[in-house]
Write a protein that holds these residues in place. Structure first.
Motif, PDB file in Angstrom:
ATOM      1  N   ALA A  36     -16.348 -48.922 -14.954  1.00  0.00           N
ATOM      2  CA  ALA A  36     -15.441 -49.887 -15.028  1.00  0.00           C
ATOM      3  C   ALA A  36     -14.362 -49.950 -13.881  1.00  0.00           C
ATOM      4  O   ALA A  36     -14.045 -50.666 -13.064  1.00  0.00           O
ATOM      5  CB  ALA A  36     -14.668 -50.016 -16.486  1.00  0.00           C
ATOM      6  N   GLY A  93     -15.458 -50.704 -10.506  1.00  0.00           N
ATOM      7  CA  GLY A  93     -15.780 -52.034 -10.084  1.00  0.00           C
ATOM      8  C   GLY A  93     -17.166 -52.372 -10.484  1.00  0.00           C
ATOM      9  O   GLY A  93     -17.819 -53.403 -10.097  1.00  0.00           O
ATOM     10  N   PHE A  94     -18.121 -51.615 -11.249  1.00  0.00           N
ATOM     11  CA  PHE A  94     -19.568 -51.887 -11.676  1.00  0.00           C
ATOM     12  C   PHE A  94     -19.348 -52.905 -12.716  1.00  0.00           C
ATOM     13  O   PHE A  94     -18.701 -52.803 -13.605  1.00  0.00           O
ATOM     14  CB  PHE A  94     -20.157 -50.606 -11.901  1.00  0.00           C
ATOM     15  CG  PHE A  94     -20.682 -50.005 -10.904  1.00  0.00           C
ATOM     16  CD1 PHE A  94     -21.856 -49.879 -10.591  1.00  0.00           C
ATOM     17  CD2 PHE A  94     -19.811 -48.721 -10.379  1.00  0.00           C
ATOM     18  CE1 PHE A  94     -22.502 -49.078  -9.563  1.00  0.00           C
ATOM     19  CE2 PHE A  94     -20.315 -47.922  -9.351  1.00  0.00           C
ATOM     20  CZ  PHE A  94     -21.526 -48.193  -8.920  1.00  0.00           C
ATOM     21  N   THR A  95     -20.274 -53.829 -12.793  1.00  0.00           N
ATOM     22  CA  THR A  95     -20.243 -54.769 -13.592  1.00  0.00           C
ATOM     23  C   THR A  95     -21.685 -54.845 -14.425  1.00  0.00           C
ATOM     24  O   THR A  95     -22.805 -54.552 -13.667  1.00  0.00           O
ATOM     25  CB  THR A  95     -20.232 -56.420 -13.073  1.00  0.00           C
ATOM     26  OG1 THR A  95     -21.139 -56.359 -12.066  1.00  0.00           O
ATOM     27  CG2 THR A  95     -18.913 -56.531 -12.598  1.00  0.00           C
ATOM     28  N   GLU A  96     -21.732 -55.003 -15.826  1.00  0.00           N
ATOM     29  CA  GLU A  96     -22.731 -54.696 -16.543  1.00  0.00           C
ATOM     30  C   GLU A  96     -24.055 -55.828 -16.223  1.00  0.00           C
ATOM     31  O   GLU A  96     -23.574 -57.214 -16.113  1.00  0.00           O
ATOM     32  CB  GLU A  96     -22.373 -54.972 -18.097  1.00  0.00           C
ATOM     33  CG  GLU A  96     -23.730 -54.640 -19.007  1.00  0.00           C
ATOM     34  CD  GLU A  96     -23.621 -54.557 -20.272  1.00  0.00           C
ATOM     35  OE1 GLU A  96     -24.124 -54.936 -21.129  1.00  0.00           O
ATOM     36  OE2 GLU A  96     -22.294 -54.070 -20.772  1.00  0.00           O
ATOM     37  N   LEU A  97     -25.240 -55.363 -16.023  1.00  0.00           N
ATOM     38  CA  LEU A  97     -26.342 -56.186 -15.823  1.00  0.00           C
ATOM     39  C   LEU A  97     -27.098 -56.161 -17.133  1.00  0.00           C
ATOM     40  O   LEU A  97     -27.437 -57.330 -17.653  1.00  0.00           O
ATOM     41  CB  LEU A  97     -27.213 -55.675 -14.743  1.00  0.00           C
ATOM     42  CG  LEU A  97     -26.873 -55.896 -13.330  1.00  0.00           C
ATOM     43  CD1 LEU A  97     -27.732 -55.227 -12.262  1.00  0.00           C
ATOM     44  CD2 LEU A  97     -26.623 -57.349 -13.108  1.00  0.00           C
ATOM     45  N   TRP A 140     -26.881 -48.005 -19.956  1.00  0.00           N
ATOM     46  CA  TRP A 140     -26.398 -49.081 -19.608  1.00  0.00           C
ATOM     47  C   TRP A 140     -26.538 -49.114 -17.867  1.00  0.00           C
ATOM     48  O   TRP A 140     -26.558 -48.178 -17.294  1.00  0.00           O
ATOM     49  CB  TRP A 140     -24.623 -48.911 -19.733  1.00  0.00           C
ATOM     50  CG  TRP A 140     -23.835 -49.744 -19.087  1.00  0.00           C
ATOM     51  CD1 TRP A 140     -23.392 -50.840 -19.901  1.00  0.00           C
ATOM     52  CD2 TRP A 140     -23.120 -50.069 -17.843  1.00  0.00           C
ATOM     53  NE1 TRP A 140     -22.474 -51.791 -18.959  1.00  0.00           N
ATOM     54  CE2 TRP A 140     -22.430 -51.167 -17.805  1.00  0.00           C
ATOM     55  CE3 TRP A 140     -23.370 -49.308 -16.721  1.00  0.00           C
ATOM     56  CZ2 TRP A 140     -21.468 -51.322 -16.906  1.00  0.00           C
ATOM     57  CZ3 TRP A 140     -22.091 -49.548 -15.760  1.00  0.00           C
ATOM     58  CH2 TRP A 140     -21.513 -50.475 -15.382  1.00  0.00           C
ATOM     59  N   GLY A 155     -25.404 -51.007 -14.511  1.00  0.00           N
ATOM     60  CA  GLY A 155     -24.437 -51.945 -13.909  1.00  0.00           C
ATOM     61  C   GLY A 155     -24.562 -51.816 -12.376  1.00  0.00           C
ATOM     62  O   GLY A 155     -25.452 -51.127 -11.584  1.00  0.00           O
ATOM     63  N   TRP A 173     -22.601 -52.634  -8.377  1.00  0.00           N
ATOM     64  CA  TRP A 173     -21.547 -52.639  -7.563  1.00  0.00           C
ATOM     65  C   TRP A 173     -22.033 -53.226  -6.121  1.00  0.00           C
ATOM     66  O   TRP A 173     -22.836 -52.873  -5.603  1.00  0.00           O
ATOM     67  CB  TRP A 173     -20.826 -51.292  -7.359  1.00  0.00           C
ATOM     68  CG  TRP A 173     -19.876 -50.862  -6.472  1.00  0.00           C
ATOM     69  CD1 TRP A 173     -18.281 -51.333  -6.785  1.00  0.00           C
ATOM     70  CD2 TRP A 173     -19.870 -50.863  -4.907  1.00  0.00           C
ATOM     71  NE1 TRP A 173     -17.630 -50.962  -5.816  1.00  0.00           N
ATOM     72  CE2 TRP A 173     -18.673 -50.729  -4.578  1.00  0.00           C
ATOM     73  CE3 TRP A 173     -20.827 -50.719  -4.159  1.00  0.00           C
ATOM     74  CZ2 TRP A 173     -18.344 -50.588  -3.237  1.00  0.00           C
ATOM     75  CZ3 TRP A 173     -20.560 -50.386  -2.849  1.00  0.00           C
ATOM     76  CH2 TRP A 173     -19.119 -50.129  -2.291  1.00  0.00           C
ATOM     77  N   THR A 223     -17.564 -59.562  -1.912  1.00  0.00           N
ATOM     78  CA  THR A 223     -17.178 -60.280  -3.051  1.00  0.00           C
ATOM     79  C   THR A 223     -18.040 -61.499  -3.043  1.00  0.00           C
ATOM     80  O   THR A 223     -17.934 -62.319  -2.243  1.00  0.00           O
ATOM     81  CB  THR A 223     -15.592 -60.390  -2.733  1.00  0.00           C
ATOM     82  OG1 THR A 223     -15.028 -59.066  -2.593  1.00  0.00           O
ATOM     83  CG2 THR A 223     -15.076 -60.978  -3.897  1.00  0.00           C
TER      84      THR A 223
END
Length: 182
Positions: free
Chosen positions: A153, A156-160, A171, A173, A175, A179
């Motif tokens: 988190a 800046g990794f976001t969950e896939l 999990w 994620g 990155w 942007t």
């Protein structure tokens, strides 16, 4: 597995406020054995590897390959970071659209809780973004690994998605240095 990415290696050492990320050297072998034999480090990785096996099989210069960094504090190895091509044989979900490079990290327990992993991974991801602009990076971790989930988190990794593998919930994620449009 051969690395198909066009990475110049070894890069010049990366210096942060407290750390140096550099290519592995022969002097790192003992600390790499300690890292991989540590029960605490191996908790979410299937357990520690047997020290005798590591002594027998670890190369004189461990991790000498593109994408492998030694993380050094005051001249001593405290961890490693890997930016490796995604392993297509990995159990679970493979999402090629998420990225072909996987971030991995291991830190000695005495280095935990001091922000070193965040500092080192940020520096490695910044280097990667400069070397391969716009290429995303994936990260896998067990959801039970609260430290790794917090680090993902912070980076800046976001969950896939989440999936079951190795008898536990995993999990995945992603990155990217790009942007997405608003």
């Amino acid at each position: 597995m051969a690395d198909p990415r066009p990475l110049a290696w070894p890069p010049a050492p990366i210096k942060t406020e407290r750390l140096v990320l550099r290519e592995s050297e022969a002097r790192d072998r003992a600390a790499c054995i300690e890292l991989n034999a540590s029960p605490e480090v191996g908790t979410y990785l299937g357990g520690p590897r047997p020290r005798a096996e590591l002594e027998r099989t670890m190369p004189e210069v461990p991790g000498r390959r593109p994408g492998f960094y030694v993380v050094e504090l005051d001249g001593a190895l405290i961890g490693t970071i890997q930016l490796d091509p995604h392993d297509p044989e990995r159990p679970g979900i493979r999402r090629p659209e998420a990225g072909e490079t996987e971030l991995g990290y291991l830190f000695l327990p005495e280095a935990w809780g001091r922000g070193y992993a965040t500092e080192a991974c940020t520096a490695a991801l910044d280097w990667f973004a400069g070397a391969l602009p716009g290429e995303p990076v994936v990260l896998y971790t067990q959801t039970a690994n609260a430290r790794s989930m917090r680090l993902a988190a912070k980076l800046g990794f976001t969950e896939l998605e989440r999936f079951e593998a190795y008898g536990a919930e995993q999990w995945l994620g992603v990155w990217s240095s790009v942007t997405p449009p608003a």
